[in-house]
Design an enzyme around this catalytic site. Structure first.
Site, PDB file in Angstrom:
ATOM      1  N   ALA A 155       0.796  -1.230   0.000  1.00  0.00           N
ATOM      2  CA  ALA A 155       0.000   0.000   0.000  1.00  0.00           C
ATOM      3  C   ALA A 155       0.825   1.275   0.000  1.00  0.00           C
ATOM      4  O   ALA A 155       0.491   2.245  -0.671  1.00  0.00           O
ATOM      5  CB  ALA A 155      -0.928  -0.001   1.218  1.00  0.00           C
ATOM      6  N   ASP A 230      -5.392 -12.924  -0.046  1.00  0.00           N
ATOM      7  CA  ASP A 230      -4.909 -11.561  -0.286  1.00  0.00           C
ATOM      8  C   ASP A 230      -3.526 -11.582  -0.926  1.00  0.00           C
ATOM      9  O   ASP A 230      -3.265 -10.860  -1.897  1.00  0.00           O
ATOM     10  CB  ASP A 230      -4.875 -10.789   1.031  1.00  0.00           C
ATOM     11  CG  ASP A 230      -4.374  -9.363   0.860  1.00  0.00           C
ATOM     12  OD1 ASP A 230      -5.029  -8.598   0.124  1.00  0.00           O
ATOM     13  OD2 ASP A 230      -3.343  -9.020   1.448  1.00  0.00           O
ATOM     14  N   LYS A 234      -2.114 -10.525  -4.800  1.00  0.00           N
ATOM     15  CA  LYS A 234      -0.971  -9.644  -5.040  1.00  0.00           C
ATOM     16  C   LYS A 234       0.065 -10.311  -5.943  1.00  0.00           C
ATOM     17  O   LYS A 234       0.643  -9.672  -6.825  1.00  0.00           O
ATOM     18  CB  LYS A 234      -0.350  -9.247  -3.705  1.00  0.00           C
ATOM     19  CG  LYS A 234      -1.235  -8.331  -2.878  1.00  0.00           C
ATOM     20  CD  LYS A 234      -0.642  -8.062  -1.508  1.00  0.00           C
ATOM     21  CE  LYS A 234      -1.528  -7.119  -0.708  1.00  0.00           C
ATOM     22  NZ  LYS A 234      -1.033  -6.895   0.668  1.00  0.00           N
TER      23      LYS A 234
END
Length: 336
Positions: A155, A230, A234
């Protein structure tokens, strides 16, 4: 006589949860007189508002009440038409998708084809069905509209794609949430916190994958991280972005091998609240594997990680990898 310049960028935001709210607050914190952005549309799961550029939303304190008072229901077909009609040679239009919704991700090709830029931390589009991924690329090339999704991986990390380097291998800790959980849990003290309590705190801090503000889900679900999905998303995004012929063509993130941390008794629990309630009872039962690797104490993974940091090799790129503020900041950086 002075002439008023057209705003450089008209912005429509979809998703007003943790990341969405943080993004809006950051955007509106830029002084109006120096900001190239005009926020003209907000959409949640139940309401939407659209304003002409001359009546753009400018108040950090009032945007929530403005949206809550709206009686309009989300209508993405109408929004697409309204936004595309505003595009001129001097005025660009961008949609910022702060959800983690498959439904919204499926609309990216439509928006891009209409000339609307798409900026998003939503992992679904680039890690889901290969057909959608290809449609996004083709629509962007056809119209020239930009699709910017760097905030889907790491992020708050700087992005290294298109630097000219040839990528041969990538290793890393790609989940800020899991980094936080294990750094807090593996203190070495017998009186340290329980695994379930650390997972619960991570959720309270807004670290779990569900906190990418899926406005169709009322609360984040720890399983989104603990089941490995998750990270799988990615890795799928990275493999597609790199585009190496030595990597397999993944049909979706489900093609990535993952090792789940979820005990069998807790598989399929639909809500995060129920999951956390039952997690303490499942601790210490049976064998739980997370696909962990062993590294020497001198290795950067052992010496550099702290808090919720991510770390990626071969070039060590380290920084905040979870939380609404850093994700929103990454999205805002790509809006310009």
């Amino acid at each position: 006589m002075s002439t008023q310049k057209s705003p450089q960028m008209l912005v429509a935001v979809i998703g007003v949860g943790l990341v969405g709210s943080e993004f809006i607050n950051q955007l509106l914190s830029i002084p109006v007189e120096s900001s190239p952005f005009r926020l003209i549309s907000l959409t949640s799961s139940s309401r939407t508002i659209f304003r002409e550029p001359t009546r753009a939303i400018t108040s950090v304190e009032k945007w929530k009440s403005v949206l809550s008072e709206s009686t309009q229901k989300p209508d993405y077909e109408s929004l697409t038409k309204q936004l595309s009609d505003l595009i001129t040679s001097s005025t660009k239009v961008s949609i910022v998708d702060n959800t983690s919704s498959d439904e919204i991700a499926a609309l990216y090709p439509v928006w891009l084809k209409a000339g609307i830029n798409v900026i998003t931390p939503n992992k679904k589009a680039y890690s889901g069905d290969l057909g959608l991924y290809e449609k996004i690329l083709n629509a962007s090339k056809e119209s020239g509209a930009r699709f910017l999704n760097e905030s889907t991986v790491g992020a708050g990390l700087p992005k290294l794609v298109a630097t000219g380097d040839k990528v041969k291998k990538i290793e890393g800790v790609f989940s800020g949430t899991m980094s936080y959980i294990f750094n807090e849990f593996s203190t070495g003290s017998p009186d340290g916190p329980s695994f379930s309590s650390v997972v619960s705190i991570a959720r309270e801090k807004g670290y779990h994958a569900g906190t990418t503000s899926d406005h169709y889900r009322q609360e984040p679900h720890p399983a989104d991280d603990l089941n490995g999905f998750d990270v799988a998303r990615k890795l799928t995004i990275l493999s597609r972005t790199i585009g190496s012929s030595s990597l397999p063509s993944l049909q979706s993130f489900a093609s990535v091998q993952t090792a789940s941390l979820i005990p069998a008794a807790l598989e399929g629990i639909p809500t995060g609240d129920e999951f956390l309630k039952r997690l303490p009872d499942a601790e210490g039962k049976g064998e739980v594997k997370a696909g962990l690797e062993k590294y020497p104490v001198s290795h950067p993974f052992a010496t550099s990680l702290g808090g919720s940091d991510n770390i990626i090799m071969p070039l060590i790129v380290q920084g905040a990898g979870a939380g609404a503020a850093v994700t929103a900041m990454g999205v805002l950086r790509r809006l310009a």
